[in-house]
Design an enzyme around this catalytic site. Structure first.
Site, PDB file in Angstrom:
ATOM      1  CD1 TRP A  87      -1.071   2.299   2.330  1.00  0.00           C
ATOM      2  CD2 TRP A  87      -2.839   1.736   1.084  1.00  0.00           C
ATOM      3  NE1 TRP A  87      -1.972   3.339   2.385  1.00  0.00           N
ATOM      4  CE2 TRP A  87      -3.069   3.015   1.635  1.00  0.00           C
ATOM      5  CE3 TRP A  87      -3.832   1.173   0.254  1.00  0.00           C
ATOM      6  CZ2 TRP A  87      -4.233   3.749   1.388  1.00  0.00           C
ATOM      7  CZ3 TRP A  87      -4.994   1.907   0.033  1.00  0.00           C
ATOM      8  CH2 TRP A  87      -5.190   3.171   0.591  1.00  0.00           C
ATOM      9  CG  MET A  88       2.159   5.307  -2.234  1.00  0.00           C
ATOM     10  SD  MET A  88       2.594   5.627  -3.961  1.00  0.00           S
ATOM     11  CE  MET A  88       4.350   5.630  -3.848  1.00  0.00           C
ATOM     12  CG  ASN A  89      -1.557   6.853   2.663  1.00  0.00           C
ATOM     13  OD1 ASN A  89      -1.239   5.792   3.169  1.00  0.00           O
ATOM     14  ND2 ASN A  89      -1.703   7.924   3.389  1.00  0.00           N
ATOM     15  CG  ASP A  90      -0.688  11.158   2.913  1.00  0.00           C
ATOM     16  OD1 ASP A  90      -1.649  10.684   2.303  1.00  0.00           O
ATOM     17  OD2 ASP A  90      -0.780  11.590   4.073  1.00  0.00           O
ATOM     18  CD  GLN A 134       1.981   8.045   6.138  1.00  0.00           C
ATOM     19  OE1 GLN A 134       1.078   7.733   6.913  1.00  0.00           O
ATOM     20  NE2 GLN A 134       3.232   8.164   6.549  1.00  0.00           N
ATOM     21  CB  SER A 149       1.883  12.542   6.454  1.00  0.00           C
ATOM     22  OG  SER A 149       1.395  11.609   5.542  1.00  0.00           O
ATOM     23  NE  ARG A 193      -4.290  13.404  10.324  1.00  0.00           N
ATOM     24  CZ  ARG A 193      -5.471  13.388  10.937  1.00  0.00           C
ATOM     25  NH1 ARG A 193      -5.528  13.355  12.255  1.00  0.00           N
ATOM     26  NH2 ARG A 193      -6.591  13.407  10.239  1.00  0.00           N
ATOM     27  CD  GLU A 246      -6.198  14.084   6.720  1.00  0.00           C
ATOM     28  OE1 GLU A 246      -6.472  13.763   5.554  1.00  0.00           O
ATOM     29  OE2 GLU A 246      -6.160  13.262   7.657  1.00  0.00           O
ATOM     30  CD1 TRP A 283      -7.620  10.046   2.577  1.00  0.00           C
ATOM     31  CD2 TRP A 283      -7.257   7.856   2.874  1.00  0.00           C
ATOM     32  NE1 TRP A 283      -6.368   9.890   3.129  1.00  0.00           N
ATOM     33  CE2 TRP A 283      -6.130   8.561   3.321  1.00  0.00           C
ATOM     34  CE3 TRP A 283      -7.260   6.462   2.952  1.00  0.00           C
ATOM     35  CZ2 TRP A 283      -5.001   7.920   3.844  1.00  0.00           C
ATOM     36  CZ3 TRP A 283      -6.147   5.821   3.472  1.00  0.00           C
ATOM     37  CH2 TRP A 283      -5.040   6.547   3.910  1.00  0.00           C
TER      38      TRP A 283
END
Ligand code: DQQ
Length: 505
Positions: A44-47, A63, A113, A171, A225, A302
């Site tokens: 998995w990859m996000n930000d 992430q 992040s 955050r 965010e 998301w």
């Protein structure tokens, strides 16, 4: 050679790298793996996190869950590049390991992040330690490295909690230096208003809270965010980026204005959506060695369907974009010039008249990994006899029978530019739309980067961008231009095949 004593974190990183190797073994054939976009080796990859030009190389972190293709305990994946095009995957950089960022398997906390800065030759990462629970705990943490590969965490967070009670989120630290002082912006929210909190530090270790640099006027989401605040232009002008939560379909915003370093406050003058597609979130910027302000975003969102998960991976970055402040306070995002280096042989056409209900395909303009530049003459785009507005555009990733396609269209009456995914294949549908006016010369310029599961559109030299993921069948490679009503002139069309940047391994 002195042997480095392994820390608890080193062992967690080793475990993560073993997990990633297993996940990689399990990848199945997938025609949606991208040709020239940065994506995880597996999992998995996000930000995007910690974007930095360090010792002559571009480093990106992200992430990451190395064990599965779904969101899980967050690690930081890592890759580097010399040219912003070809990426080398590196070992996982951060794993949850400390009481302040540890997660029980299956919960969603970990090393959330953050950013990277260079200090005295060391690479210093800041990130949010997130411990899940009924009242999630969020703290700002530091890990540093003298080679940019192995990171050592501090025993305690550098900011042990939010500055006051009752905040919604604390955050995504982003750090920069100005006149010898370090500044950090942290995303938060209070009383239904997203906020950018400001800290300063003489040494990156001790941080003093300076207050909220700015907050939502009540219409810009209740938590911001991934804020990013950076100087642009000359003098006091700054840009603030953030990804607002609960702002309807608006997922990323920018404001341009003035940042006052004495009062630590930001006064926005222009506020606009940053990208109009469905798949653009949590962008981060950094300065490179040439003084360019570069931006990379997560090319997903998301809650979206991510059909590639079935194949053992998920997530991608946008192409790197150069971001420029304009005199009117708006910004432009342009594909970095390095991308020209990926072009294969090109095809060009000019002055093609398209009448109502006409469709045209062009020899050599076909494929799933392409750059297209189409310029329409809007001053010649309507029906002079009837006064009817014109609607025209192009369909990409078309199946042989034309049933599957992604349509990009423009209507000269409503001035709406739309990217329509209703027939794009698997994944989510939906229409992205934005009002666009002609350039000063009366032209509409569409600059499209198609990759195997993405369509990134730059309109009128980066004044507007529309970023989407699409999941068509492998065989859907056709491209057709059309005019539905009125008439138009496709003044010029250029197309280049773009090669793969990944070594076949
Ligand atoms: N993703 C991270 C958070 C951030 C969010 C967690 C934005 O730090 O706020 O993966 O996508």
């Amino acid at each position: 050679m002195t042997e480095i004593k392994k820390t608890k974190h080193d062992r967690k990183v080793e475990e993560a790298n073993r997990g990633l190797a297993v996940q990689k073994e399990g990848l199945t054939e997938c025609h949606w793996r991208l040709n020239y976009h940065m994506m995880p080796p597996a999992g998995w990859m996000n930000d995007p996190n910690g974007l930095i030009h360090y010792k002559g190389e571009y480093h990106v972190f992200y992430q990451h869950d190395p064990f599965r293709a779904q969101q899980g305990p967050m690690h930081w994946g890592h890759a580097r590049s010399r040219d912003l095009l070809h990426w080398e995957h590196l070992p996982v950089a951060l794993s949850p390991s400390e009481p302040y960022d540890l997660v029980e398997l299956g919960t969603g906390g970990g090393c959330w992040s953050g950013c990277a800065v260079e200090d005295g030759g060391r690479m210093v990462l800041f990130y949010t330690g997130h411990v899940d629970g009924r009242c999630p705990e969020e703290v700002q943490c530091l890990a540093d490295s003298d080679d940019g590969i192995r990171f050592v965490k501090r025993e305690l967070p550098v900011i042990p909690g939010p500055p006051e009670e009752g905040v919604f989120g604390f955050r995504d630290p982003k750090v920069w230096k100005h006149d010898g002082i370090w500044y950090m912006v942290v995303g938060s929210g209070k009383d239904g208003r997203g906020r950018a909190l400001l800290y300063s530090s003489p040494d990156l270790q001790t941080w003093e809270y300076k207050g909220a640099a700015t907050e939502s006027d009540g219409t810009m989401g209740n938590m911001w965010e991934c804020p990013d605040l950076f100087p642009a232009g000359t003098g006091e002008e700054h840009v603030l980026l953030y990804s607002p939560m609960n702002m309807g379909g608006v997922k990323t915003m920018y404001q341009t204005g003035v940042f006052d370093y004495t009062g630590c406050s930001f006064h926005g003058k222009v506020a606009e959506r940053l990208d109009y597609g469905f798949d653009f979130y949590a962008p981060q910027t950094f300065l490179d060695g040439r003084g360019r302000r570069l931006l990379i975003g997560w090319m997903n969102i998301w809650g979206a369907k991510m059909p590639e998960q079935e194949h053992g991976w998920s997530g991608a970055f946008t192409i790197p974009r150069e971001i420029k402040l304009q005199a009117d306070g708006t910004i432009r995002m342009l594909p970095v010039e390095e991308l020209v280096g990926l072009r294969g042989p090109g095809t060009a056409y000019s002055n093609v008249k398209l009448e109502a209900r006409e469709t045209r395909a062009f020899d050599g303009v076909v494929g799933d990994s392409l750059e297209l530049m189409a310029v329409f003459d809007l001053s010649a785009s309507d029906d002079r006899d009837t006064g009817h507005a014109a609607e025209f555009g192009l369909q990409v990733r078309c199946s042989e029978d034309g049933e599957e396609h992604t349509e990009i269209r423009y209507h000269t009456g409503t001035k709406l530019l739309q990217v329509d995914r209703s027939r794009s294949g698997q994944g989510d549908g939906g229409i992205s739309e934005v009002h666009v006016t002609a350039q000063a010369n009366g032209r509409l310029k569409l600059h499209l980067f198609l990759d195997r599961s993405s369509a990134e559109l730059f309109v009128n030299d980066g004044r507007t961008t529309v970023t989407n993921r699409i999941y068509p069948a492998a065989g859907s490679q056709g491209i057709r231009f059309f005019c539905r009503s009125g008439r138009t002139i496709l003044e010029s069309l250029q197309a280049w095949e773009l090669g793969s940047v990944w070594k076949q391994d």
